[in-house]
Design a protein around this motif. Sequence first.
Motif, PDB file in Angstrom:
ATOM      1  N   THR A  48       0.815  -1.213   0.000  1.00 48.81           N
ATOM      2  CA  THR A  48       0.000   0.000   0.000  1.00 48.81           C
ATOM      3  C   THR A  48       0.847   1.260   0.000  1.00 48.81           C
ATOM      4  OG1 THR A  48      -1.853  -1.092   1.082  1.00 48.81           O
ATOM      5  CG2 THR A  48      -1.730   1.285   1.308  1.00 48.81           C
ATOM      6  N   PHE A  71      -4.492   3.144   5.409  1.00 46.42           N
ATOM      7  CA  PHE A  71      -5.458   2.162   4.929  1.00 46.42           C
ATOM      8  C   PHE A  71      -6.902   2.641   5.021  1.00 46.42           C
ATOM      9  CE2 PHE A  71      -1.712  -0.086   6.532  1.00 46.42           C
ATOM     10  CZ  PHE A  71      -1.314  -0.719   5.365  1.00 46.42           C
ATOM     11  N   TYR A 124       3.719   3.238  -4.027  1.00 47.40           N
ATOM     12  CA  TYR A 124       3.120   1.997  -3.559  1.00 47.40           C
ATOM     13  C   TYR A 124       3.858   0.832  -4.201  1.00 47.40           C
ATOM     14  CZ  TYR A 124       0.822   1.669  -8.124  1.00 47.40           C
ATOM     15  OH  TYR A 124       0.564   1.582  -9.478  1.00 47.40           O
ATOM     16  N   THR A 192      -4.675  -0.761  -4.262  1.00 47.39           N
ATOM     17  CA  THR A 192      -4.483  -0.340  -2.878  1.00 47.39           C
ATOM     18  C   THR A 192      -5.662   0.543  -2.460  1.00 47.39           C
ATOM     19  OG1 THR A 192      -3.340   1.749  -3.334  1.00 47.39           O
ATOM     20  CG2 THR A 192      -1.997  -0.261  -3.365  1.00 47.39           C
TER      21      THR A 192
END
Length: 402
Positions: A48, A71, A124, A192
């Motif tokens: 991520t 996240f 990422y 992601t």
Amino acid sequence: MLLKLAWRSLMFRKGSVLLAVLSVAVSLFVLLGVEQVRKQARDSFNRTVSGVDLIVGARTGELNLLLYSVFRIGTPSNNISWQAYRDIAQQPRVAWTIPISLGDSHRGYRVVGTTEDFFSRYKYGQGRALALASGRAFEETFDVVLGASVAKQLEYQVGDSLVLAHGLGSTSFSMHEGHPFRVSGILEPTGTPVDRALYVSLEGIEAVHRPDADAHSDLTPSSITAFMLGLDSRVASFQLQRQINQYRGEPLLAILPGITLSQLWQMLGVVENILLLISAMVVLASLLGLSIMLLASMRERQRELALLRVIGAGPLQLFFLIQAEALLVVLLGAAIAVGAIYLGQWIVEPILGAQFGIYLMDMPLAGQSLILLAGVVLATLVVALIPASGAYRQSLQRGLQS
């Protein structure tokens, strides 16, 4: 020849064999499914964010800061002042920063207030940069850039207008209708949580919360949620982390993303091992059931075994015949289980992405999954020793009596 004979023998007992195949398939689906979700969840989290040395936010738990800043899971406990952000951003070893402001949403998707540095500095996977599939990054106050999943699910295109809502829920009664945003760009898919968010400028976030603002107003935010930073030398990471954690202006927390992720996996490691152990016990129970099925059929197959003995099959060949039958049942069950895993992944992936920011990639079974399958095959041969040995002994006794 032996496998062909084993297959025909199984076809004469379709009912019991079908139940055995389904039992094995269900148990392997549980075992391989747990392993795939475990591995891909880790891969999803690890890819991520890349190249970020520190993440800074208000004083809270390290995992909580990582989850809501990267996240988009959970909510921040507090904001940090713009002055504190500027003080740290101006430190000599700081090469770049990405401020983040959370709190608004659009039709269930989070809105992230940031700067243009997000599109040039955020990485990422293995250091891959973000790229625009169409349009451009925001330049005006009320421009918005969409993640790939947002644009696809809501069917937005460059130039469309949308309205943000206050709060993070899928349904909001506080809409910022006085300040509609225009889609200026759409990001390419990343796999992601970046895909499932909308990105606006910090000035845009400030403007929608200040109805009296006009073209001449100062839209510098008074506070932000968190920020990411990169250093000109990673050697300074621990020194700056300690300095930030001791910041006197307000309580701040700085974390190293990699170390915090490791802490997360250590916490979840015991749960993962328990789930794998339970799955392995389910598979073992299924294989023992297969062994019992083969053993129970030995009395019914005495004439079959006697006939095979008459046409020249030796005790060792009958032994391997039973082993081959058990192996065929397990392989059929494994094929069904693998197919079900890919189907389940296709169904569950959007749910995991929406609720937890976990994206499952289409990838073949490999690594630990193949080791588990090899272990199941070996266990099959072991548990099949009981019925296979019975066939061997019966054949040997008949051979001595003749």
